[in-house]
Scaffold this motif. Sequence first.
Motif, PDB file in Angstrom:
ATOM      1  N   ASP A 136     -33.318   8.247   3.612  1.00  0.00           N
ATOM      2  CA  ASP A 136     -33.079   8.682   2.247  1.00  0.00           C
ATOM      3  C   ASP A 136     -31.942   7.859   1.665  1.00  0.00           C
ATOM      4  O   ASP A 136     -30.841   7.834   2.222  1.00  0.00           O
ATOM      5  CB  ASP A 136     -32.720  10.175   2.230  1.00  0.00           C
ATOM      6  N   PRO A 137     -32.170   7.129   0.547  1.00  0.00           N
ATOM      7  CA  PRO A 137     -31.080   6.336  -0.034  1.00  0.00           C
ATOM      8  C   PRO A 137     -29.929   7.220  -0.504  1.00  0.00           C
ATOM      9  O   PRO A 137     -30.135   8.358  -0.935  1.00  0.00           O
ATOM     10  CB  PRO A 137     -31.758   5.624  -1.197  1.00  0.00           C
ATOM     11  N   GLN A 138     -28.732   6.668  -0.397  1.00  0.00           N
ATOM     12  CA  GLN A 138     -27.539   7.433  -0.771  1.00  0.00           C
ATOM     13  C   GLN A 138     -27.263   7.318  -2.268  1.00  0.00           C
ATOM     14  O   GLN A 138     -27.622   6.348  -2.920  1.00  0.00           O
ATOM     15  CB  GLN A 138     -26.325   6.928   0.020  1.00  0.00           C
ATOM     16  N   THR A 139     -26.590   8.337  -2.786  1.00  0.00           N
ATOM     17  CA  THR A 139     -26.188   8.318  -4.193  1.00  0.00           C
ATOM     18  C   THR A 139     -25.083   7.287  -4.394  1.00  0.00           C
ATOM     19  O   THR A 139     -24.151   7.188  -3.607  1.00  0.00           O
ATOM     20  CB  THR A 139     -25.684   9.698  -4.626  1.00  0.00           C
ATOM     21  N   THR A 140     -25.210   6.477  -5.449  1.00  0.00           N
ATOM     22  CA  THR A 140     -24.212   5.450  -5.752  1.00  0.00           C
ATOM     23  C   THR A 140     -23.876   5.508  -7.232  1.00  0.00           C
ATOM     24  O   THR A 140     -24.452   6.295  -7.989  1.00  0.00           O
ATOM     25  CB  THR A 140     -24.748   4.048  -5.411  1.00  0.00           C
ATOM     26  N   HIS A 141     -22.937   4.661  -7.653  1.00  0.00           N
ATOM     27  CA  HIS A 141     -22.656   4.535  -9.065  1.00  0.00           C
ATOM     28  C   HIS A 141     -23.859   3.917  -9.761  1.00  0.00           C
ATOM     29  O   HIS A 141     -24.568   3.098  -9.187  1.00  0.00           O
ATOM     30  CB  HIS A 141     -21.427   3.659  -9.299  1.00  0.00           C
ATOM     31  N   VAL A 142     -24.092   4.328 -10.998  1.00  0.00           N
ATOM     32  CA  VAL A 142     -25.196   3.758 -11.771  1.00  0.00           C
ATOM     33  C   VAL A 142     -24.794   2.362 -12.223  1.00  0.00           C
ATOM     34  O   VAL A 142     -23.829   2.192 -12.968  1.00  0.00           O
ATOM     35  CB  VAL A 142     -25.528   4.646 -12.989  1.00  0.00           C
ATOM     36  N   VAL A 143     -25.522   1.368 -11.738  1.00  0.00           N
ATOM     37  CA  VAL A 143     -25.270  -0.014 -12.137  1.00  0.00           C
ATOM     38  C   VAL A 143     -26.596  -0.654 -12.486  1.00  0.00           C
ATOM     39  O   VAL A 143     -27.646  -0.224 -12.028  1.00  0.00           O
ATOM     40  CB  VAL A 143     -24.578  -0.818 -11.023  1.00  0.00           C
ATOM     41  N   GLY A 144     -26.551  -1.681 -13.273  1.00  0.00           N
ATOM     42  CA  GLY A 144     -27.764  -2.365 -13.681  1.00  0.00           C
ATOM     43  C   GLY A 144     -27.650  -2.809 -15.118  1.00  0.00           C
ATOM     44  O   GLY A 144     -26.553  -3.029 -15.631  1.00  0.00           O
TER      45      GLY A 144
END
Length: 692
Positions: A515-523
Amino acid sequence: MATKILLQLMLVVAVAVLAVEATGAVEFTYNGFGGARLSLDGMATVTPSGLLLLTNDTNMSKGHAFHPDPVTFRRPATNDTRNITMPSFSTTFVFAIVSEFLDLSTSGFVFLIAPSKDLSTAMPQQYLGLFNRSDNGDPRNRVFAVEFDTVRNPEFADIDNNHVGVDVNSLNSTASATAGYYHDDGEEEEEFRNLSLISREPMQVWVDYDAAATEVTVTMAPVRSPRPRRPLISSKIDLSTVISDEAYLGFSSASSIVLVKHYVLGWSFSLGGTPAPPLDYRNLPKLPRIGPKPRSKALIVALPIATTAAVLAAVAAGFVLLRRRIKYAELREDWETEFGPHRFAFKDLHHATGGFKDTRLLGVGGFGRVYRGVLPSSGTEVAVKRVSHESRQGMKEFVAEVVSIGRLRHRNLVQLLGYCRRKGELLLVYDYMPNGSLDKHLHSHGGYDVRLELDWARRFHVIRGVAAGLLYMHEDWDQVVVHRDIKASNVLLDAEMNGRVGDFGLARLYDHGADPQTTHVVGTMGYLAPELVRTGKATTRSDVFAFGAFLLEVACGRRPIEEEDGVDDDDDRFVLVEWVLGHWREGAIVGAVDARLGSAFDAAEADLVLRLGLACLHPAPAARPTMRQVMHYLDGSATLPDLPETYATFNTPAAMEIYKPKFFDSWSTWRSTTSTATSGAAMSDIALSGGR
């Protein structure tokens, strides 16, 4: 009486000659190739010492070497011309692959039997100078080959990057195995020992075809070792349906960006059922010396004296050497040993870029400058990104790129060749992409003529390449790699206008099934999936969403979101997906295609790309296709399902509730808090293409 005996002897000799001709027996031996009449083309040459050198220091080229005379593989076994047989044959040769780097190679070579010596249409790199994109797999090739490949190409379903394969009309091997041999030490079970094809050590190969059993065997071992009793590969193949009546024997290889030399030291062949003649190891030419010469006894005695003199000289010139050491000082940490790819010396990069002169500057990004360089050892063109060491985000980007792109290997990904660290800065070395970013061509930066530079055929080719790269990242590599910033400015174009995914500074890795971990929203705005904005979890589905925006951008020639100067109202922003949906609902979706193309595009392909873009942009992650499904749709092996009439996107109440308040209404706040991350996303684009 004497005359009678002489006539009888002449009759016996005549019968023997006729028997040889009837069986078609052929035999030759090369213990070195000095004076041999080999037929050579491309890079292939015979060195003064007698080595057959298939590749040299030329990038993206190929070399072929053939026995000069064709071999007749079929002839009547009796006077009845209808009874034509395919004989057994046997060959053995000694080869060595010498790479510029001990643990890196970008091409292999093949032994082949072909109906012609003309391989002018073949391609270099992964095609090994044998086939090209269109004729690979064509049964009309009539080619039998044994490949020794040092790169794992998913395109050909290779098992690993150090394998031997039996090829029939295609580089998709009918049988393959990891390079090695079965050592017989008298035990009941033979021990398998690996051989590294790029070890720079000579190895011997035996290839035998048993016509009666229709079986091909391939055996290999270190040179001068006894031939193993158990072959590495044993495969049932009826070569009578493959090899033409008259064919040529030889070798083929090709080069790429990493300099690799392929040597053949000796070769023998036998047609007609007898084993290939043994090679005389004493007369085989020796490989060129690799590395420093061994120390002589005199040198061992004189070394302490020379060392003392050197120390005294160093003291006298200490100030000069100290300044030089500070100039080229580097940093190394423990994590680099585990994750670092090839490390460059700062001195080499300094010389490659002319001391980082402004005349070599490609562009300036959020973390530093990017320079074009030429490596002094190989002449390879590279892009060197110089990142500020004091920036915490810069270090984070650097580590992510080293760990991810430094280990990825795919023809549609920009290759990170290496790196260097020194006090105050980081340096990343990439493949140089001479045609820059897709963004520059698509949106006419730098005066490009879109109609000439990016016709529809090239756009579709780039789309397929980017899709193949993402499929490799999502499903075919050891871990799942989520790029997190797929967009036109992060797609680079090489010399042949092939699309390559670049800028892995924001990439995240996790294990398959995890399960991917929660990160800062970037893009980048317009490419971010609604669930990513809401949950902060970047997944392969969010990459697919960005890929959908990319599809529409390439097909329509417009950015996903365009803002008019001086207008802050969300309703006045141009949203590309809404514009395409409008054409779709009117039953004229191809009307959204870039107007600059006029009518010069494939309507069926354009319809597929635009509808696929909408499918990838579906607000519900589970409704989006995977990248494997995307490849099936683009290849025509599966039909894209019709979009639901209730297709929802940004203009529906549900989607506006999730996406728009978080993006459009608070865009200025979001932009200010993530400016560092998004500037990082632009950095690699500048590094490889010289700016947007």
